[in-house]
Design a protein around this motif. Sequence first.
Motif, short mmCIF file in Angstrom:
data_model
loop_
_atom_site.label_atom_id
_atom_site.label_comp_id
_atom_site.label_asym_id
_atom_site.label_seq_id
_atom_site.Cartn_x
_atom_site.Cartn_y
_atom_site.Cartn_z
N ILE A 2 0.85 -1.19 0.00
CA ILE A 2 0.00 0.00 0.00
C ILE A 2 0.88 1.24 0.00
CG2 ILE A 2 -1.71 1.31 1.33
CD1 ILE A 2 -2.74 -1.37 2.40
N ARG A 30 1.59 -5.45 8.10
CA ARG A 30 1.35 -4.81 6.80
C ARG A 30 2.62 -4.11 6.34
NH1 ARG A 30 -3.09 -5.76 3.64
NH2 ARG A 30 -4.78 -6.45 4.98
N VAL A 120 -7.39 0.72 5.10
CA VAL A 120 -6.92 -0.56 4.56
C VAL A 120 -8.11 -1.46 4.23
CG1 VAL A 120 -5.69 -2.69 5.14
CG2 VAL A 120 -4.68 -0.47 5.71
#
Length: 236
Positions: A2, A30, A120
């Motif tokens: 991301i 993440r 997210v």
Amino acid sequence: MIRIAIVEDDRQVQAQLADYIRRYERQFGRMFELSLFEDGDEIVSDYRAVYDIILLDVQMRRMDGMAAAERIRQMDKDVLLIFITNMAQFAIRGYAVDALDYVLKPVPYFAFSQQLQKAVARLQARQKTFLTVPVEGGLRRVNVATLYYLESDGHKVRLYGEDGELTAPGTLKSFEEKLAGKPFARCNSGYLVNLAQVLGVQQNTVQVGPYELQISRPKKKAFMEALTDYIGGGVR
């Protein structure tokens, strides 16, 4: 991965937000690619639609976050915007630019992590695939699902989609390789069709969104097999 941009003119707050993102990475496993900007005009200048999330300070010296958000929205309707502000009334204006939410200063980690988790989750729910297309003056990020078809035009490729038409340098073969694994197939040597946008086939013509395209004899068998596989539960 991301991609997140932080646009904040207070270096202490900027460093704090960056630290929070790294803390979130460790906590939730993440990975984020982080870009830092010190004013709204920095991200707007030569903006490239490559970010998934942008954290925007509302009050900055040269270009405030709201003005920057308005400019960004003209070029990128998909990126998630989260405002960082010390006054909630400024954040309410965020609805005009489709902001996801806001975080109040001073920013506590828990509140920040909750907003990041929300962002997210929104990205996961979208499950969009984007194609980054070189255009005059920069890059354009196109949602693959919105494309109708691609057309070969010499050393260029024309992309027809729900948001209009784009022309990019390259060959149809190179775009076909980028779209490998997605529901695209050639109905003739010059057209690459999004099977998810096919409305029907009549003899040697395929209806793709508002367009009617010719199916060539050499490509017809492979194209119809690909379409049948897709309709029957193939690659989505």
